[in-house]
Design an enzyme around this catalytic site. Sequence first.
Site, PDB file in Angstrom:
ATOM      1  N   ASN A 160      -2.416  -5.563   4.103  1.00  0.00           N
ATOM      2  CA  ASN A 160      -2.968  -5.211   3.079  1.00  0.00           C
ATOM      3  C   ASN A 160      -2.276  -4.712   1.795  1.00  0.00           C
ATOM      4  O   ASN A 160      -3.305  -4.168   0.842  1.00  0.00           O
ATOM      5  CB  ASN A 160      -4.295  -5.551   3.442  1.00  0.00           C
ATOM      6  CG  ASN A 160      -3.593  -3.707   4.205  1.00  0.00           C
ATOM      7  OD1 ASN A 160      -2.846  -3.357   3.971  1.00  0.00           O
ATOM      8  ND2 ASN A 160      -4.926  -2.895   4.584  1.00  0.00           N
ATOM      9  N   GLU A 201      -0.922  13.671   3.931  1.00  0.00           N
ATOM     10  CA  GLU A 201       0.238  12.075   3.720  1.00  0.00           C
ATOM     11  C   GLU A 201       1.158  12.402   2.865  1.00  0.00           C
ATOM     12  O   GLU A 201       2.197  11.765   2.872  1.00  0.00           O
ATOM     13  CB  GLU A 201      -0.458  10.992   3.170  1.00  0.00           C
ATOM     14  CG  GLU A 201      -1.509  11.038   4.233  1.00  0.00           C
ATOM     15  CD  GLU A 201      -2.288   9.268   3.941  1.00  0.00           C
ATOM     16  OE1 GLU A 201      -2.976   8.633   5.026  1.00  0.00           O
ATOM     17  OE2 GLU A 201      -2.352   8.945   3.329  1.00  0.00           O
ATOM     18  N   LYS A 247       3.229  -1.896   0.461  1.00  0.00           N
ATOM     19  CA  LYS A 247       3.608  -1.848   2.413  1.00  0.00           C
ATOM     20  C   LYS A 247       4.322  -3.754   1.708  1.00  0.00           C
ATOM     21  O   LYS A 247       4.719  -4.004   1.320  1.00  0.00           O
ATOM     22  CB  LYS A 247       2.586  -2.728   3.179  1.00  0.00           C
ATOM     23  CG  LYS A 247       1.053  -1.586   3.084  1.00  0.00           C
ATOM     24  CD  LYS A 247       0.234  -1.656   4.142  1.00  0.00           C
ATOM     25  CE  LYS A 247      -1.383  -0.192   3.772  1.00  0.00           C
ATOM     26  NZ  LYS A 247      -1.630  -0.683   4.987  1.00  0.00           N
ATOM     27  N   ARG A 270      -5.392  -5.852  -3.216  1.00  0.00           N
ATOM     28  CA  ARG A 270      -6.063  -6.411  -1.882  1.00  0.00           C
ATOM     29  C   ARG A 270      -6.563  -7.926  -2.249  1.00  0.00           C
ATOM     30  O   ARG A 270      -5.877  -9.056  -1.340  1.00  0.00           O
ATOM     31  CB  ARG A 270      -6.623  -5.459  -0.810  1.00  0.00           C
ATOM     32  CG  ARG A 270      -5.508  -4.377  -0.400  1.00  0.00           C
ATOM     33  CD  ARG A 270      -6.370  -2.924   0.340  1.00  0.00           C
ATOM     34  NE  ARG A 270      -5.607  -2.591   1.209  1.00  0.00           N
ATOM     35  CZ  ARG A 270      -5.983  -1.560   1.959  1.00  0.00           C
ATOM     36  NH1 ARG A 270      -7.799  -1.192   1.159  1.00  0.00           N
ATOM     37  NH2 ARG A 270      -5.317  -0.475   2.168  1.00  0.00           N
ATOM     38  N   TYR A 294       1.268   7.060  10.302  1.00  0.00           N
ATOM     39  CA  TYR A 294      -0.558   6.348  11.503  1.00  0.00           C
ATOM     40  C   TYR A 294      -0.995   6.774  12.670  1.00  0.00           C
ATOM     41  O   TYR A 294      -1.602   6.316  13.277  1.00  0.00           O
ATOM     42  CB  TYR A 294      -0.075   5.122  11.741  1.00  0.00           C
ATOM     43  CG  TYR A 294      -1.003   3.853  10.327  1.00  0.00           C
ATOM     44  CD1 TYR A 294      -1.601   3.974   9.087  1.00  0.00           C
ATOM     45  CD2 TYR A 294       0.508   3.092   9.510  1.00  0.00           C
ATOM     46  CE1 TYR A 294      -2.060   4.113   7.809  1.00  0.00           C
ATOM     47  CE2 TYR A 294       0.391   2.852   8.938  1.00  0.00           C
ATOM     48  CZ  TYR A 294      -1.281   2.660   7.402  1.00  0.00           C
ATOM     49  OH  TYR A 294      -1.191   2.516   6.839  1.00  0.00           O
ATOM     50  N   HIS A 337      -2.107   0.766   0.940  1.00  0.00           N
ATOM     51  CA  HIS A 337      -2.428   1.778   1.546  1.00  0.00           C
ATOM     52  C   HIS A 337      -2.704   3.197   0.332  1.00  0.00           C
ATOM     53  O   HIS A 337      -1.722   3.278  -0.055  1.00  0.00           O
ATOM     54  CB  HIS A 337      -1.128   2.429   2.558  1.00  0.00           C
ATOM     55  CG  HIS A 337      -1.985   4.046   2.888  1.00  0.00           C
ATOM     56  ND1 HIS A 337      -2.176   4.121   4.250  1.00  0.00           N
ATOM     57  CD2 HIS A 337      -1.903   5.507   2.947  1.00  0.00           C
ATOM     58  CE1 HIS A 337      -3.277   5.244   4.874  1.00  0.00           C
ATOM     59  NE2 HIS A 337      -2.745   6.223   3.194  1.00  0.00           N
ATOM     60  N   THR A 379     -10.368  -2.455   2.764  1.00  0.00           N
ATOM     61  CA  THR A 379      -9.365  -3.021   3.443  1.00  0.00           C
ATOM     62  C   THR A 379      -8.923  -4.112   4.296  1.00  0.00           C
ATOM     63  O   THR A 379      -7.610  -4.866   3.943  1.00  0.00           O
ATOM     64  CB  THR A 379      -9.179  -2.288   5.029  1.00  0.00           C
ATOM     65  OG1 THR A 379      -9.732  -0.549   4.692  1.00  0.00           O
ATOM     66  CG2 THR A 379      -8.411  -2.222   5.908  1.00  0.00           C
TER      67      THR A 379
HETATM   68  P1  CMP Z   1      -4.585   1.121   5.687  1.00  0.00           P
HETATM   69  O1  CMP Z   1      -5.332   1.274   4.239  1.00  0.00           O
HETATM   70  O2  CMP Z   1      -2.873   1.566   5.634  1.00  0.00           O
HETATM   71  O3  CMP Z   1      -4.994   2.092   6.859  1.00  0.00           O
HETATM   72  C1  CMP Z   1      -5.206   1.811   8.487  1.00  0.00           C
HETATM   73  C2  CMP Z   1      -4.259   0.022   8.304  1.00  0.00           C
HETATM   74  O4  CMP Z   1      -4.402  -0.202   9.957  1.00  0.00           O
HETATM   75  C3  CMP Z   1      -4.527  -1.043   7.152  1.00  0.00           C
HETATM   76  O5  CMP Z   1      -4.536  -0.188   5.838  1.00  0.00           O
HETATM   77  C4  CMP Z   1      -4.003  -1.864   7.900  1.00  0.00           C
HETATM   78  O6  CMP Z   1      -3.136  -2.173   7.586  1.00  0.00           O
HETATM   79  C5  CMP Z   1      -4.530  -2.057   9.586  1.00  0.00           C
HETATM   80  N1  CMP Z   1      -5.236  -2.808  10.187  1.00  0.00           N
HETATM   81  C6  CMP Z   1      -4.753  -3.946  10.773  1.00  0.00           C
HETATM   82  N2  CMP Z   1      -5.665  -3.905  11.695  1.00  0.00           N
HETATM   83  C7  CMP Z   1      -7.406  -2.793  11.161  1.00  0.00           C
HETATM   84  C8  CMP Z   1      -8.753  -3.221  11.527  1.00  0.00           C
HETATM   85  N3  CMP Z   1      -8.911  -4.021  12.409  1.00  0.00           N
HETATM   86  N4  CMP Z   1      -9.487  -1.993  10.331  1.00  0.00           N
HETATM   87  C9  CMP Z   1      -8.855  -1.475   9.465  1.00  0.00           C
HETATM   88  N5  CMP Z   1      -7.149  -1.403   9.325  1.00  0.00           N
HETATM   89  C10 CMP Z   1      -6.966  -2.143  10.420  1.00  0.00           C
END
Ligand code: CMP
Length: 139
Positions: free
Chosen positions: A113, A127, A10, A103, A50, A116, A92
């Site tokens: 984070n 995807e 990211k 992470r 997304y 992905h 996450t």
């Molecule tokens: P990712 O695994 O890419 O999937 C969805 C993304 O939403 C997650 O990583 C984060 O970058 C973002 N995100 C932001 N806030 C939240 C949250 N509260 N819970 C989960 N994902 C979040």
Amino acid sequence: MAERTLSIIKPDAVSKNVIGEIIKRFESAQLKIVAIQMRHLTKKEAEAFYDVHRERPFFDSLATFMSSGPVVAMVLEGENAVAKNRTLMGATDPKKADKGTIRADFAGSIEANAVHGSDSSASAAVEIPFFFSRLDLVR
Ligand code: CMP
């Protein structure tokens, strides 16, 4: 059976100059990169990627963040690639991520984070074609 998964480094991790360190973890875990590209997504493209999160309160902020700078999208291939990648990434929320995960080591917040990874092989099947055509995948 070799499996494929989509990984995205990211914008936060790209701007921290840790692309190589993250890729090294995939390679050390016997995941092979079979396609790779760097690109700067538009906000509309990030929203489309997304789409499953469209109703979530963080959706707009997530799309803004994901289009704030370049990302590196990759297809990783290997045994249990989906699960292996998720173990390497950690939870996450970096505060909840196990020590030594990507992470835990490189992410600053639940949104920014670092990486992905597809959450299932069904998600990977959606995807991967978002970023790559069949011709882009090395055989
Ligand atoms: P990712 O695994 O890419 O999937 C969805 C993304 O939403 C997650 O990583 C984060 O970058 C973002 N995100 C932001 N806030 C939240 C949250 N509260 N819970 C989960 N994902 C979040």
